[in-house]
Write a protein that holds these residues in place. Structure first.
Motif, PDB file in Angstrom:
ATOM      1  N   ALA A  65       9.067  -1.196 -12.213  1.00 59.63           N
ATOM      2  CA  ALA A  65       9.461  -2.512 -12.730  1.00 59.63           C
ATOM      3  C   ALA A  65      10.157  -3.342 -11.655  1.00 59.63           C
ATOM      4  O   ALA A  65       9.939  -4.546 -11.545  1.00 59.63           O
ATOM      5  CB  ALA A  65      10.374  -2.340 -13.941  1.00 59.63           C
ATOM      6  N   ILE A  66      11.006  -2.691 -10.845  1.00 62.72           N
ATOM      7  CA  ILE A  66      11.812  -3.457  -9.893  1.00 62.72           C
ATOM      8  C   ILE A  66      11.094  -3.676  -8.558  1.00 62.72           C
ATOM      9  O   ILE A  66      11.185  -4.765  -7.983  1.00 62.72           O
ATOM     10  CB  ILE A  66      13.174  -2.751  -9.672  1.00 62.72           C
ATOM     11  N   TYR A  67      10.351  -2.655  -8.060  1.00 58.64           N
ATOM     12  CA  TYR A  67       9.810  -2.750  -6.693  1.00 58.64           C
ATOM     13  C   TYR A  67       8.311  -2.968  -6.609  1.00 58.64           C
ATOM     14  O   TYR A  67       7.812  -3.413  -5.577  1.00 58.64           O
ATOM     15  CB  TYR A  67      10.175  -1.497  -5.888  1.00 58.64           C
ATOM     16  N   LEU A  68       7.553  -2.642  -7.679  1.00 63.24           N
ATOM     17  CA  LEU A  68       6.093  -2.754  -7.571  1.00 63.24           C
ATOM     18  C   LEU A  68       5.583  -4.019  -8.248  1.00 63.24           C
ATOM     19  O   LEU A  68       4.791  -4.760  -7.667  1.00 63.24           O
ATOM     20  CB  LEU A  68       5.444  -1.496  -8.192  1.00 63.24           C
ATOM     21  N   PHE A  91      19.627  -2.805  -6.171  1.00 59.84           N
ATOM     22  CA  PHE A  91      19.272  -1.557  -6.832  1.00 59.84           C
ATOM     23  C   PHE A  91      18.851  -0.467  -5.846  1.00 59.84           C
ATOM     24  O   PHE A  91      18.809   0.713  -6.199  1.00 59.84           O
ATOM     25  CB  PHE A  91      18.157  -1.847  -7.844  1.00 59.84           C
ATOM     26  N   MET A  92      18.573  -0.843  -4.573  1.00 58.60           N
ATOM     27  CA  MET A  92      17.997   0.126  -3.628  1.00 58.60           C
ATOM     28  C   MET A  92      18.900   1.343  -3.363  1.00 58.60           C
ATOM     29  O   MET A  92      18.408   2.478  -3.389  1.00 58.60           O
ATOM     30  CB  MET A  92      17.608  -0.578  -2.315  1.00 58.60           C
ATOM     31  N   GLN A 116      13.456   6.942 -13.460  1.00 61.28           N
ATOM     32  CA  GLN A 116      13.372   6.526 -12.061  1.00 61.28           C
ATOM     33  C   GLN A 116      12.019   5.876 -11.775  1.00 61.28           C
ATOM     34  O   GLN A 116      11.935   4.858 -11.092  1.00 61.28           O
ATOM     35  CB  GLN A 116      13.576   7.770 -11.161  1.00 61.28           C
ATOM     36  N   ILE A 117      10.937   6.466 -12.333  1.00 61.70           N
ATOM     37  CA  ILE A 117       9.589   5.937 -12.103  1.00 61.70           C
ATOM     38  C   ILE A 117       9.420   4.584 -12.801  1.00 61.70           C
ATOM     39  O   ILE A 117       8.937   3.613 -12.205  1.00 61.70           O
ATOM     40  CB  ILE A 117       8.522   6.954 -12.582  1.00 61.70           C
ATOM     41  N   VAL A 118       9.852   4.499 -14.066  1.00 60.92           N
ATOM     42  CA  VAL A 118       9.700   3.240 -14.812  1.00 60.92           C
ATOM     43  C   VAL A 118      10.503   2.122 -14.141  1.00 60.92           C
ATOM     44  O   VAL A 118       9.990   1.017 -13.909  1.00 60.92           O
ATOM     45  CB  VAL A 118      10.139   3.428 -16.289  1.00 60.92           C
ATOM     46  N   LEU A 119      11.778   2.412 -13.795  1.00 59.33           N
ATOM     47  CA  LEU A 119      12.609   1.388 -13.139  1.00 59.33           C
ATOM     48  C   LEU A 119      12.063   1.049 -11.754  1.00 59.33           C
ATOM     49  O   LEU A 119      12.060  -0.119 -11.353  1.00 59.33           O
ATOM     50  CB  LEU A 119      14.060   1.877 -13.025  1.00 59.33           C
ATOM     51  N   GLY A 120      11.608   2.068 -11.024  1.00 57.04           N
ATOM     52  CA  GLY A 120      11.064   1.833  -9.679  1.00 57.04           C
ATOM     53  C   GLY A 120       9.863   0.910  -9.729  1.00 57.04           C
ATOM     54  O   GLY A 120       9.744  -0.027  -8.929  1.00 57.04           O
ATOM     55  N   MET A 152       0.839  -1.209   0.000  1.00 60.53           N
ATOM     56  CA  MET A 152       0.000   0.000   0.000  1.00 60.53           C
ATOM     57  C   MET A 152       0.871   1.255   0.000  1.00 60.53           C
ATOM     58  O   MET A 152       0.623   2.205  -0.758  1.00 60.53           O
ATOM     59  CB  MET A 152      -0.904  -0.029   1.238  1.00 60.53           C
ATOM     60  N   MET A 153       1.943   1.268   0.819  1.00 57.21           N
ATOM     61  CA  MET A 153       2.821   2.447   0.886  1.00 57.21           C
ATOM     62  C   MET A 153       3.582   2.633  -0.433  1.00 57.21           C
ATOM     63  O   MET A 153       3.842   3.756  -0.855  1.00 57.21           O
ATOM     64  CB  MET A 153       3.792   2.336   2.063  1.00 57.21           C
ATOM     65  N   LYS A 154       3.926   1.510  -1.084  1.00 52.20           N
ATOM     66  CA  LYS A 154       4.600   1.620  -2.384  1.00 52.20           C
ATOM     67  C   LYS A 154       3.669   2.260  -3.410  1.00 52.20           C
ATOM     68  O   LYS A 154       4.112   3.064  -4.238  1.00 52.20           O
ATOM     69  CB  LYS A 154       5.026   0.236  -2.882  1.00 52.20           C
ATOM     70  N   PHE A 155       2.358   1.901  -3.359  1.00 52.49           N
ATOM     71  CA  PHE A 155       1.405   2.495  -4.292  1.00 52.49           C
ATOM     72  C   PHE A 155       1.263   4.000  -4.041  1.00 52.49           C
ATOM     73  O   PHE A 155       1.162   4.787  -4.994  1.00 52.49           O
ATOM     74  CB  PHE A 155       0.030   1.805  -4.189  1.00 52.49           C
TER      75      PHE A 155
END
Ligand code: ASC
Length: 230
Positions: free
Chosen positions: A139-142, A154-155, A133-137, A80-83
């Motif tokens: 793809a990698i974390y969401l 990657f963090m 940053q948004i696209v990679l974020g 939820m926090m990631k969203f």
């Protein structure tokens, strides 16, 4: 721990207040000192640029950066926090994109050249890096596809890159504000310190202190979400 918590809340409240006051200041700048807002190829269309940048690229991005630090969200799910983090950043990106359309359209209508200033170089670079940053974020974390070792590796880059982009946006905003005061103030000029010049100089200081507080809050290891003091 309690004093630390109160310091966190105080700095967060101060940062949010400064961000909110910055939005009020840029609104007063464009509505009271400048030509207001419109979509006519003229000055009123340009004015969307500083307004949407300060609302989105500075205020919303700043909140997105510290959203994992809010103690009352620590019982919320990480997903939820990631969203919320991603959603605020995507919203900020959309506002930045609209604000760029406003400037380019204004320039083209007025036959003003595009992309010649350092402000435009730093600012557009920040927007391009932000989209990456948004696209990679996402793809990698969401998306539930990337392996945990990749997420962990990657963090540090994701965190550093986010803070670097945010800082670059503050720098670009200060250059843009300075440019606009030099271009826009004719009689009296910027160097004559009319009320608009002083008012907008203060806006620049507010943005800088807001940025400084967000960077401080984000970089305190003890204020991180529990189990994430990596
Ligand atoms: C994630 C997530 C984290 C990091 C961590 C790697 O997807 O929720 O906290 O990646 O697993 O640093």
């Amino acid at each position: 721990a309690m004093e630390n918590y109160r310091l966190f809340l105080s700095l967060l409240l101060l940062a949010l207040s400064l961000g909110f006051v910055s939005v009020v200041f840029v609104l007063r700048w464009v509505l009271h000192f400048r030509e207001g807002l419109g979509w006519d190829g003229g000055a009123a269309e340009f004015n969307w640029h500083p307004l949407l940048i300060i609302i989105g690229f500075i205020f919303l991005q700043g909140i997105a950066i510290v959203v994992y630090r809010l103690p009352w969200t620590w019982k919320c799910s990480k997903l939820m926090m990631k969203f919320i983090h991603a959603g605020l950043n995507v919203l900020a990106f959309i506002l930045a994109a609209i604000s760029l359309v406003a400037v380019f359209d204004f320039h083209n209508t007025q036959n003003i050249p595009n992309m010649y200033s350092l402000h435009s170089w730093v600012g557009l670079t920040a927007v391009i890096l932000y989209s990456l940053q948004i696209v990679l974020g996402i793809a990698i974390y969401l998306l539930p596809v990337s392996p945990v070792p990749l997420r962990a590796a990657f963090m540090p880059l994701h965190v550093y890159s986010g803070l670097f982009i945010f800082t670059s946006v503050i720098a670009a905003a200060l250059m843009g504000i300075t440019e606009k005061l030099i271009f826009g103030l004719k009689d009296p000029k910027y160097k004559d310190s009319p009320p608009e010049a002083t008012f907008v100089n203060v806006l620049g200081l507010l943005i800088s202190v807001f940025g400084g507080l967000i960077l401080w809050i984000a970089t305190r290891p003890s204020w991180k979400r529990p189990n994430e003091q990596l």
